[in-house]
Scaffold this active site. Structure first.
Site, PDB file in Angstrom:
ATOM      1  N   HIS A  37     132.016  89.360  25.116  1.00  0.00           N
ATOM      2  CA  HIS A  37     132.604  89.435  23.908  1.00  0.00           C
ATOM      3  C   HIS A  37     131.453  88.963  22.986  1.00  0.00           C
ATOM      4  CE1 HIS A  37     137.313  89.189  24.458  1.00  0.00           C
ATOM      5  NE2 HIS A  37     136.692  90.142  25.147  1.00  0.00           N
ATOM      6  N   TYR A  69     141.227  84.241  15.905  1.00  0.00           N
ATOM      7  CA  TYR A  69     141.420  82.720  15.602  1.00  0.00           C
ATOM      8  C   TYR A  69     141.987  82.903  14.043  1.00  0.00           C
ATOM      9  CZ  TYR A  69     138.689  80.867  19.222  1.00  0.00           C
ATOM     10  OH  TYR A  69     138.237  80.414  20.422  1.00  0.00           O
ATOM     11  N   PRO A  82     141.288  71.718  22.312  1.00  0.00           N
ATOM     12  CA  PRO A  82     140.849  73.141  22.940  1.00  0.00           C
ATOM     13  C   PRO A  82     140.055  74.330  22.023  1.00  0.00           C
ATOM     14  CG  PRO A  82     143.337  73.084  22.540  1.00  0.00           C
ATOM     15  CD  PRO A  82     142.640  71.604  22.331  1.00  0.00           C
ATOM     16  N   TYR A 130     129.650  78.698  18.872  1.00  0.00           N
ATOM     17  CA  TYR A 130     130.460  79.138  19.672  1.00  0.00           C
ATOM     18  C   TYR A 130     129.930  79.613  21.007  1.00  0.00           C
ATOM     19  CZ  TYR A 130     134.916  81.572  20.876  1.00  0.00           C
ATOM     20  OH  TYR A 130     136.213  81.748  21.442  1.00  0.00           O
ATOM     21  N   LYS A 141     135.576  74.612  24.529  1.00  0.00           N
ATOM     22  CA  LYS A 141     134.209  74.077  24.841  1.00  0.00           C
ATOM     23  C   LYS A 141     134.271  72.964  26.246  1.00  0.00           C
ATOM     24  CE  LYS A 141     131.284  75.277  21.828  1.00  0.00           C
ATOM     25  NZ  LYS A 141     130.952  76.555  22.233  1.00  0.00           N
TER      26      LYS A 141
HETATM   27  C1  DHB Z   1     140.965  80.558  25.245  1.00  0.00           C
HETATM   28  C2  DHB Z   1     141.122  79.356  24.905  1.00  0.00           C
HETATM   29  C3  DHB Z   1     140.710  78.720  24.009  1.00  0.00           C
HETATM   30  O1  DHB Z   1     141.011  77.365  23.667  1.00  0.00           O
HETATM   31  C4  DHB Z   1     139.943  79.539  23.130  1.00  0.00           C
HETATM   32  O2  DHB Z   1     139.068  78.595  21.927  1.00  0.00           O
HETATM   33  C5  DHB Z   1     139.489  80.549  23.401  1.00  0.00           C
HETATM   34  C6  DHB Z   1     139.995  81.502  24.466  1.00  0.00           C
HETATM   35  C7  DHB Z   1     141.667  81.427  26.319  1.00  0.00           C
HETATM   36  O3  DHB Z   1     142.514  80.688  26.941  1.00  0.00           O
HETATM   37  O4  DHB Z   1     141.515  82.384  26.518  1.00  0.00           O
END
Ligand code: DHB
Length: 394
Positions: A78, A204, A296, A388, A300
């Site tokens: 990505h 997001y 989450p 990121y 990370k």
């Molecule tokens: C996923 C989980 C995340 O916490 C994140 O920031 C991006 C992707 C996932 O499970 O695909």
């Protein structure tokens, strides 16, 4: 007195056989060092517990460079994400801003790949055990556990790695440690759904009703999350209610609609920031969630675990090759430099995108201005892109 059915001697005993523990074991093996891996879960349980799905550039590099390269063919590169707020999406072009990408590749697959690789290389992996006790980490480490038939076993080693996750028992053995915490007044509701993808990259989204994240898994399975109350009961959420909430949080003047289907799994994910320092005590070294937890947002957790594993394996190699345990002293500072950057990044992305209960009208306008600034400024967008895709180690 309990009888010990078997006693094994190895260089490094690794408590915890998730991605952090297996990666340490894999890297030590490549350096010619034996280890034994213990975990009270079964490999099947770990492989079927859904976790995050984004790998930083250097996580992919570490896997691929050490022969665990299924991510390159089965993963999806990505080159950016969308930040969505005030009803519109804004693309952050990682590739254009930093030359780096990330990869969508679920943690369950990373675990399965590492597990298969260690198995192929003849590793001593002991899953489904119980009553693990770790002794004498200052001088002569000894780990005892009970196997599935109720027999007690002992392993002695030069070093112990505590990679036993967020409910670590190893972390309690670090005398005089400092623990840093931050709680958040919300959690994530995670769903796995059977539906075609709704977007080519991750979205997001900040909305008046709270945060939502649209992620993917395969052509027919998608992963999505939305901010919820920590006390939320997943059983209170019918498929229709889940979709109504997600659609509402993604709605905007561009008419974006998520493609719906059956909800296969629903879970409420805990949400907090935690660091324990130091990450080493005598002959015990901590890796991954045993030493730190991130919220989450930004995915990370697994990336930090893999970064710890790489630094830890290098540190252990140096210490055992030169028979000089003072080399272990450098581990905490090297690992924590990255951990704190990731703590800040996860906190920043979280607070920029979530609705804080009780936030004032001022707070909300300030938050929107922050998002507008990040997407309108190449410097702001690059800051996000660098964090990121992961910071290169100095
Ligand atoms: C996923 C989980 C995340 O916490 C994140 O920031 C991006 C992707 C996932 O499970 O695909």
């Amino acid at each position: 007195m309990t009888t010990i059915a078997t006693s094994t001697r190895t260089r490094v005993v690794i408590v915890g056989g998730g991605p952090a523990g297996l990666m340490v074991s894999h890297l030590l093996h490549l350096a010619g060092l034996d280890s034994v891996v213990l975990d009270n879960r079964t490999a099947r349980t770990i492989e079927t517990t859904h976790r995050a799905g984004i790998l930083e550039r250097d996580s992919v590099r570490l896997l691929a460079d050490t022969g665990v390269d299924r991510v390159l063919t089965a993963g999806h590169r990505h080159a950016g994400i969308s930040l969505r707020f005030a009803g519109l999406s804004h693309r952050i072009d990682f590739e254009g801003l930093t030359g780096a990408s990330c990869w969508l590749y679920p943690q369950t697959d990373v675990f399965a790949d590492l597990h298969r690789t260690r198995h192929r290389d003849g590793a001593d992996l002991r899953y489904g055990i119980s009553a693990t006790e770790v002794h004498d980490v200052r001088d002569a480490p000894r780990v005892r556990y009970t196997d599935g038939e109720g027999r007690r076993h002992e392993i002695t080693a030069d070093l112990v790695v505590g990679a036993d996750g967020s409910r670590s028992v190893c972390r309690d053995l670090v005398d005089g440690a400092t623990r840093y915490f931050r709680e958040y007044p919300f959690a994530w509701f995670g769903v796995l759904v059977e539906a075609p993808p709704s977007a080519p990259e991750l979205v997001y989204a900040r909305s008046e009703r709270g945060f939502a994240l649209i992620s993917q898994r395969t052509a027919s399975i998608q992963r999505m999350y939305f901010q919820c109350d920590p006390g939320e009961d997943p059983q209170d959420w019918s498929d229709d209610r889940v979709w109504a909430e997600l659609q509402c949080r993604l709605a905007g003047e561009d008419g974006l609609r998520l493609r719906e289907g059956p909800v296969l799994e629903r879970t409420v994910l805990p949400f907090r920031s935690f660091v324990q320092a130091p990450m080493r005590h005598g002959r015990l070294l901590l890796a991954g969630d045993a030493a730190h937890t991130v919220p989450p947002t930004g995915a990370k957790g697994l990336n930090l675990a893999l970064a710890d594993a790489r630094i830890l394996a290098e540190t252990i190699e140096a210490a055992l090759a030169g028979d000089d345990l003072s080399a272990l002293a450098r581990y905490t500072d090297r690992a924590l430099a990255r951990v704190w950057k990731a703590q800040h990044f996860s906190y920043w992305l979280t607070t920029m995108l979530h609705r804080t209960p009780g936030a004032s009208a001022f707070d909300e306008q300030r938050q929107l201005a922050e998002l507008h600034t990040v997407v309108a400024s190449p410097s702001g967008a690059r800051y996000l892109a660098e964090g990121y895709t992961g910071w290169p180690e100095p």
